[in-house]
Structures are given as structure tokens and as C-alpha cells.
Write a protein that holds these residues in place. Structure first.
Motif, PDB file in Angstrom:
ATOM      1  N   ASP A  33       4.949 -31.027  22.825  1.00 24.43           N
ATOM      2  CA  ASP A  33       3.515 -31.016  22.528  1.00 24.43           C
ATOM      3  C   ASP A  33       3.357 -31.041  20.995  1.00 24.43           C
ATOM      4  OD1 ASP A  33       0.806 -30.674  22.380  1.00 24.43           O
ATOM      5  OD2 ASP A  33       0.726 -28.752  23.399  1.00 24.43           O
ATOM      6  N   VAL A  34       3.577 -29.893  20.342  1.00 26.20           N
ATOM      7  CA  VAL A  34       3.593 -29.858  18.875  1.00 26.20           C
ATOM      8  C   VAL A  34       4.965 -29.359  18.444  1.00 26.20           C
ATOM      9  CG1 VAL A  34       2.614 -28.754  16.815  1.00 26.20           C
ATOM     10  CG2 VAL A  34       1.106 -29.464  18.678  1.00 26.20           C
ATOM     11  N   MET A  35       5.597 -30.054  17.519  1.00 29.97           N
ATOM     12  CA  MET A  35       6.890 -29.625  16.970  1.00 29.97           C
ATOM     13  C   MET A  35       6.699 -29.370  15.493  1.00 29.97           C
ATOM     14  SD  MET A  35       8.689 -32.928  18.373  1.00 29.97           S
ATOM     15  CE  MET A  35      10.431 -32.789  18.286  1.00 29.97           C
ATOM     16  N   VAL A  36       7.377 -28.353  14.961  1.00 28.57           N
ATOM     17  CA  VAL A  36       7.258 -28.086  13.527  1.00 28.57           C
ATOM     18  C   VAL A  36       8.654 -27.896  12.944  1.00 28.57           C
ATOM     19  CG1 VAL A  36       6.798 -25.599  13.965  1.00 28.57           C
ATOM     20  CG2 VAL A  36       6.110 -26.630  11.793  1.00 28.57           C
ATOM     21  N   THR A  37       8.899 -28.531  11.797  1.00 29.38           N
ATOM     22  CA  THR A  37      10.252 -28.501  11.259  1.00 29.38           C
ATOM     23  C   THR A  37      10.303 -28.630   9.741  1.00 29.38           C
ATOM     24  OG1 THR A  37      12.495 -29.378  11.624  1.00 29.38           O
ATOM     25  CG2 THR A  37      10.716 -30.988  11.465  1.00 29.38           C
ATOM     26  N   GLU A  38      11.483 -28.459   9.212  1.00 32.38           N
ATOM     27  CA  GLU A  38      11.765 -28.546   7.773  1.00 32.38           C
ATOM     28  C   GLU A  38      11.636 -30.002   7.299  1.00 32.38           C
ATOM     29  OE1 GLU A  38      14.599 -29.617   4.632  1.00 32.38           O
ATOM     30  OE2 GLU A  38      14.965 -29.983   6.766  1.00 32.38           O
ATOM     31  N   ASN A  39      11.522 -30.176   5.998  1.00 36.39           N
ATOM     32  CA  ASN A  39      11.238 -31.467   5.371  1.00 36.39           C
ATOM     33  C   ASN A  39      12.239 -32.580   5.730  1.00 36.39           C
ATOM     34  OD1 ASN A  39      10.064 -33.318   3.653  1.00 36.39           O
ATOM     35  ND2 ASN A  39      10.080 -32.001   1.859  1.00 36.39           N
ATOM     36  N   MET A  40      13.527 -32.351   5.523  1.00 39.75           N
ATOM     37  CA  MET A  40      14.521 -33.413   5.772  1.00 39.75           C
ATOM     38  C   MET A  40      14.677 -33.691   7.266  1.00 39.75           C
ATOM     39  SD  MET A  40      16.577 -35.651   4.669  1.00 39.75           S
ATOM     40  CE  MET A  40      17.388 -35.467   3.078  1.00 39.75           C
ATOM     41  N   PHE A  41      14.710 -32.605   8.077  1.00 38.65           N
ATOM     42  CA  PHE A  41      14.781 -32.816   9.529  1.00 38.65           C
ATOM     43  C   PHE A  41      13.576 -33.645   9.981  1.00 38.65           C
ATOM     44  CE2 PHE A  41      17.180 -28.533  10.364  1.00 38.65           C
ATOM     45  CZ  PHE A  41      18.327 -29.082   9.826  1.00 38.65           C
ATOM     46  N   GLY A  42      12.396 -33.326   9.424  1.00 34.27           N
ATOM     47  CA  GLY A  42      11.169 -34.026   9.806  1.00 34.27           C
ATOM     48  C   GLY A  42      11.182 -35.469   9.345  1.00 34.27           C
ATOM     49  N   ASP A  43      11.778 -35.699   8.178  1.00 38.43           N
ATOM     50  CA  ASP A  43      11.890 -37.056   7.639  1.00 38.43           C
ATOM     51  C   ASP A  43      12.643 -37.936   8.636  1.00 38.43           C
ATOM     52  OD1 ASP A  43      11.704 -39.046   5.683  1.00 38.43           O
ATOM     53  OD2 ASP A  43      13.646 -38.529   4.823  1.00 38.43           O
ATOM     54  N   ILE A  44      13.740 -37.408   9.140  1.00 41.98           N
ATOM     55  CA  ILE A  44      14.595 -38.179  10.054  1.00 41.98           C
ATOM     56  C   ILE A  44      13.933 -38.315  11.433  1.00 41.98           C
ATOM     57  CG2 ILE A  44      16.846 -38.221  11.200  1.00 41.98           C
ATOM     58  CD1 ILE A  44      17.847 -36.558   8.687  1.00 41.98           C
ATOM     59  N   LEU A  45      13.450 -37.189  11.962  1.00 41.25           N
ATOM     60  CA  LEU A  45      12.876 -37.237  13.318  1.00 41.25           C
ATOM     61  C   LEU A  45      11.601 -38.083  13.364  1.00 41.25           C
ATOM     62  CD1 LEU A  45      13.361 -33.568  14.616  1.00 41.25           C
ATOM     63  CD2 LEU A  45      14.751 -35.586  15.126  1.00 41.25           C
ATOM     64  N   SER A  46      10.850 -38.142  12.242  1.00 35.57           N
ATOM     65  CA  SER A  46       9.617 -38.935  12.308  1.00 35.57           C
ATOM     66  C   SER A  46       9.927 -40.423  12.381  1.00 35.57           C
ATOM     67  CB  SER A  46       8.653 -38.605  11.163  1.00 35.57           C
ATOM     68  OG  SER A  46       9.254 -38.800   9.925  1.00 35.57           O
ATOM     69  N   ASP A  47      11.024 -40.868  11.777  1.00 30.53           N
ATOM     70  CA  ASP A  47      11.407 -42.273  11.932  1.00 30.53           C
ATOM     71  C   ASP A  47      11.883 -42.553  13.353  1.00 30.53           C
ATOM     72  OD1 ASP A  47      10.745 -42.975   9.352  1.00 30.53           O
ATOM     73  OD2 ASP A  47      12.532 -44.215   9.096  1.00 30.53           O
ATOM     74  N   LEU A  48      12.555 -41.566  13.951  1.00 24.96           N
ATOM     75  CA  LEU A  48      12.938 -41.707  15.358  1.00 24.96           C
ATOM     76  C   LEU A  48      11.670 -41.844  16.206  1.00 24.96           C
ATOM     77  CD1 LEU A  48      14.783 -41.624  17.822  1.00 24.96           C
ATOM     78  CD2 LEU A  48      15.004 -39.160  17.539  1.00 24.96           C
ATOM     79  N   GLY A  49      10.677 -41.008  15.883  1.00 27.30           N
ATOM     80  CA  GLY A  49       9.396 -41.070  16.607  1.00 27.30           C
ATOM     81  C   GLY A  49       8.749 -42.437  16.468  1.00 27.30           C
ATOM     82  N   ALA A  50       8.757 -42.986  15.230  1.00 29.65           N
ATOM     83  CA  ALA A  50       8.156 -44.312  15.000  1.00 29.65           C
ATOM     84  C   ALA A  50       8.911 -45.368  15.809  1.00 29.65           C
ATOM     85  CB  ALA A  50       8.171 -44.655  13.519  1.00 29.65           C
ATOM     86  N   GLY A  51      10.236 -45.206  15.912  1.00 31.47           N
ATOM     87  CA  GLY A  51      11.045 -46.143  16.701  1.00 31.47           C
ATOM     88  C   GLY A  51      10.654 -46.096  18.170  1.00 31.47           C
TER      89      GLY A  51
END
Ligand code: ATP
Length: 359
Positions: free
Chosen positions: A237-255
Motif C-alpha cells: 500500500d504505502v512503503m517508506v524507505t531510505e534515499n538510496m534504497f528508494g532510488d533503486i526501488l523507484s526505478d524498479l517501480g517505473a519498470g
């Protein structure tokens, strides 16, 4: 007009101006008669730097600071660099200067949307990743120590940023639950099993969770999260994370969303917010009129929802929702698709289809 808002507009580089223009037209169309959006042009970016030697002029920074919200398309060009070789990215300077700690990256997969996932009959995905955007492993960005034999960067997690970040995450889960978009759950994504800094991160998350008994709270390690985002993305639902982890996971999300052309984002702090697509300035297709404006339009929809929530204007929140629904309707119909989505429609054709779907 009673409700009038100043929007700082960063047209940016490459396809930036091409996707911004139809977005502003759509915003005016939905706002008509209810509230006014006054656009304040804020020159900045790589082309501006090449012309003037300044990438983020003081006047543009001031316009951003004074605005009710900031719309940004994309900035940066591969051939234009600072003398030290680093890229021109005023959007990162804005994030730091305005303390935009919550990077909001919605991941939605609706019917008709291309995705590498094998979703079964009508199954949809709708979750939000919140990436802390001012500290974490980016703390020493540009200041890392490198010698002949070793290199060091420092990860920083502070209470001053983490506490409002977690409050933001729980408030968002609450708003999504109220809007019928999620079950009301926040997942803290960390690596608390290995690093003390992440145990500290998690402790503060748990403390915030106790203040929101109506919202479920759980934890996940970042490596497992990457796996689950592919295996069962509908469970978030909502995920919250650190800057670098979020950087990587958000590109996975865009994919997962079928590419960058559909991924919107917001960077939100206590007093300011920037809304911009996840993609860059796409210089390879700039000037051809073929860029997909949907991520920009969806980012503008997020801006309406944020402004409406902040100023208690339900019509604005509803318009943000309408605009998003119109984009989703165009994707679902599948008749008008830009090249990145496998079609041949140009930028203005896509924007016209969204406008038609609004009616
Ligand atoms: P940055 O590092 O500045 O974020 P990037 O390396 O992610 O940039 P983009 O500029 O986002 O690169 O472009 C990546 C690819 O996606 C390019 O081939 C580009 O043409 C394509 N692309 C990006 N945005 C769009 C869009 N709105 N419509 C169509 N294609 C796009």
C-alpha cells in the motif's frame, strides 16, 4: 478569484517544454471557474547553464520558494556538464534547498497498461513508494573521500527528518484508505538485520506507528522487497524507505509500470513541493513532438491533490483524481498511444485524448 495559487514552472531541457505546455493547458481546463493557477516561469537547467553559466539562477530559486507549488518537467543534458564533469541537476539542488524529504513515487498498473508482469484478468497494482530524499547514503554526495586505496561515503539517518517522513507516510496511507485506494498499511523498508542505522530508522517508524492504530504497520528488508515488488506487487500500500534504497526501488517501480513515460512523482517537504515526471529530458527524442506527456500530466494531478488537501479545497482534490482517471481511460482504450507505449501518437494527440476523456 478567492482561491488563487502561484505555480513556479520549470520548463527545463530536452522534451521538458514539449510536455509542460499541454499539461498547463489541461490544468487551466480543469481549474476553469473554480480556482486560478498563475504560472511563474523559472528558467533553469542545462541549456540555461550553457547560455548563461548559471544552472539555477537566484531569481528562479526565489520563484520556487515563494510559490504555492512547483511544477518541473526535466532538467539535464548529457553533453552539458560542470567543469568537474558532474551533470547539471538543479532538481536535486531544489530538493536540498527546500528540504523536500518525502519523495513520493506512485506505482500503478491499470487495465490496458503495458507491464512486464503477468497480471491475471483485470488485476491491478496501486501502491506508493516514499523515498527519503535529503540524507541517507546521499549525505556525502559529491564529498566522498577517495584515496589511492579506498573510498568512503557516509550514510546519515536523522530523527529530524525521519520523524516527519514517517508521519507523512502514515497520513498518506490514511488518505488513500479514505479514498478507497488502499487497505491502510505502511511498510518500512530497511536493512535493520545488518545495519544499526536501519535499526534506528525502524525504531522511529515503530514509534510513529503507535500513533496510528487505524493503519497497519509492517517491515520488510530491501532485498526481499525487490523480489516481492515483482512477485506480488498488489500486496503493498504505502512503503517508506531510505534515499538510496528508494532510488533503486523507484526505478524498479517505473519498470513495472511499463516504462518511464507513465511514472509521475512528487518531492514534498513541510512547506514546499515539487511535482515532476520520473523520466529525464530524453534528448534522443526532443524536438520531434513524440514525447509522452502522461507522466507530466499525472504529476500535475498529484499537485492538484496536494494543494487541495493542504488548502482544504475538495474540488481541487477531485480534479486531480479526474485528471488521473482521464489518463487511465486513454491507456485503457488503447487507441491513442505514444511511441514508448507501442503506438504512433504524438504529444499533442495524447494530450487531446486526455482532454476528451475528461469530458
Ligand atoms: P536522467 O538521468 O536525466 O533521469 P535517464 O537516463 O533516465 O535521464 P531519460 O531522459 O529519462 O533518461 O530517457 C530514457 C529513455 O526513455 C530514452 O530513450 C527516452 O527517449 C525515453 N523517454 C523518457 N521519457 C520519455 C517520454 N516522456 N516519452 C517517451 N519516451 C521517453
Amino acid at each position: 478569484m478567492q482561491n488563487s495559487f502561484n505555480i513556479a514552472v520549470f520548463q527545463g531541457d530536452g522534451i521538458g517544454p514539449e510536455i509542460m505546455a499541454p499539461t498547463l493547458t489541461l490544468l487551466d481546463h480543469v481549474a476553469a471557474g473554480k480556482y486560478a493557477l498563475n504560472y511563474v516561469d523559472a528558467p533553469a537547467g542545462a541549456a540555461h547553464y550553457a547560455r548563461t553559466g548559471e544552472s539555477l539562477p537566484a531569481a528562479s530559486m526565489e520563484a520556487a520558494r515563494a510559490a504555492d507549488a512547483i511544477l518541473l518537467s526535466a532538467m539535464g543534458l548529457p553533453d552539458v556538464r560542470y567543469p568537474d564533469g558532474t551533470e547539471i541537476s538543479p532538481q536535486i539542488d531544489l530538493r536540498k534547498a527546500l528540504t523536500l524529504f518525502a519523495g513520493v513515487r506512485p506505482v500503478t498498473i491499470r487495465p490496458g497498461q503495458p507491464t512486464p508482469l503477468a497480471l491475471t484478468g483485470g488485476q491491478t497494482v496501486d501502491f506508493v513508494l516514499i523515498r527519503e530524499s535529503t540524507e541517507g547514503l546521499f549525505h556525502t554526495q559529491g564529498r566522498g573521500e577517495v584515496t589511492q586505496d579506498e573510498a568512503r561515503e557516509t550514510l546519515l539517518i536523522t530523527r529530524a527528518i525521519s520523524e516527519p517522513l514517517f508521519k507523512f507516510a502514515f497520513d498518506l496511507a490514511k488518505a488513500r484508505k479514505a479514498a478507497g485506494r488502499g487497505p491502510g498499511k505502511v511498510t518500512c523498508v530497511d536493512k535493520a538485520n545488518v545495519f544499526r542505522a536501519f535499526a534506528f530508522f525502524r525504531e522511529m517508524f515503530d514509534a510513529e506507528a503507535t500513533k496510528h492504530p487505524d493503519i497497519a504497520a509492517d517491515h520488510a528488508y530491501v532485498d526481499a522487497t525487490a523480489l516481492w515488488m515483482v512477485e506480488r506487487p498488489w500486496s503493498f500500500d504505502v512503503m517508506v524507505t531510505e534515499n538510496m534504497f528508494g532510488d533503486i526501488l523507484s526505478d524498479l517501480g517505473a519498470g513495472l509500470m511499463g516504462g518511464l513515460g507513465l511514472a509521475p512523482s512528487a518531492d514534498i517537504g513541510a512547506d514546499h513541493a515539487v511535482f515532476q515526471p520520473c523520466h529525464g529530458s530524453a534528448p534522443d527524442i526532443a524536438g520531434q513532438g513524440v514525447a509522452n506527456p502522461m507522466a507530466m500530466i499525472l504529476s500535475a494531478a498529484m499537485m492538484l491533490e496536494w494543494l487541495g488537501g493542504r488548502h482544504d479545497i475538495p474540488a481541487m482534490i477531485a480534479d486531480g483524481d479526474r485528471l488521473r482517471a482521464a489518463v487511465e481511460a486513454v491507456i485503457a482504450a488503447g487507441h491513442v498511444a505514444s511511441r514508448d507505449l507501442g503506438g504512433s501518437a504524438g504529444t499533442s494527440e495524447v494530450a487531446d485524448a486526455v482532454r476528451a476523456a475528461l469530458a
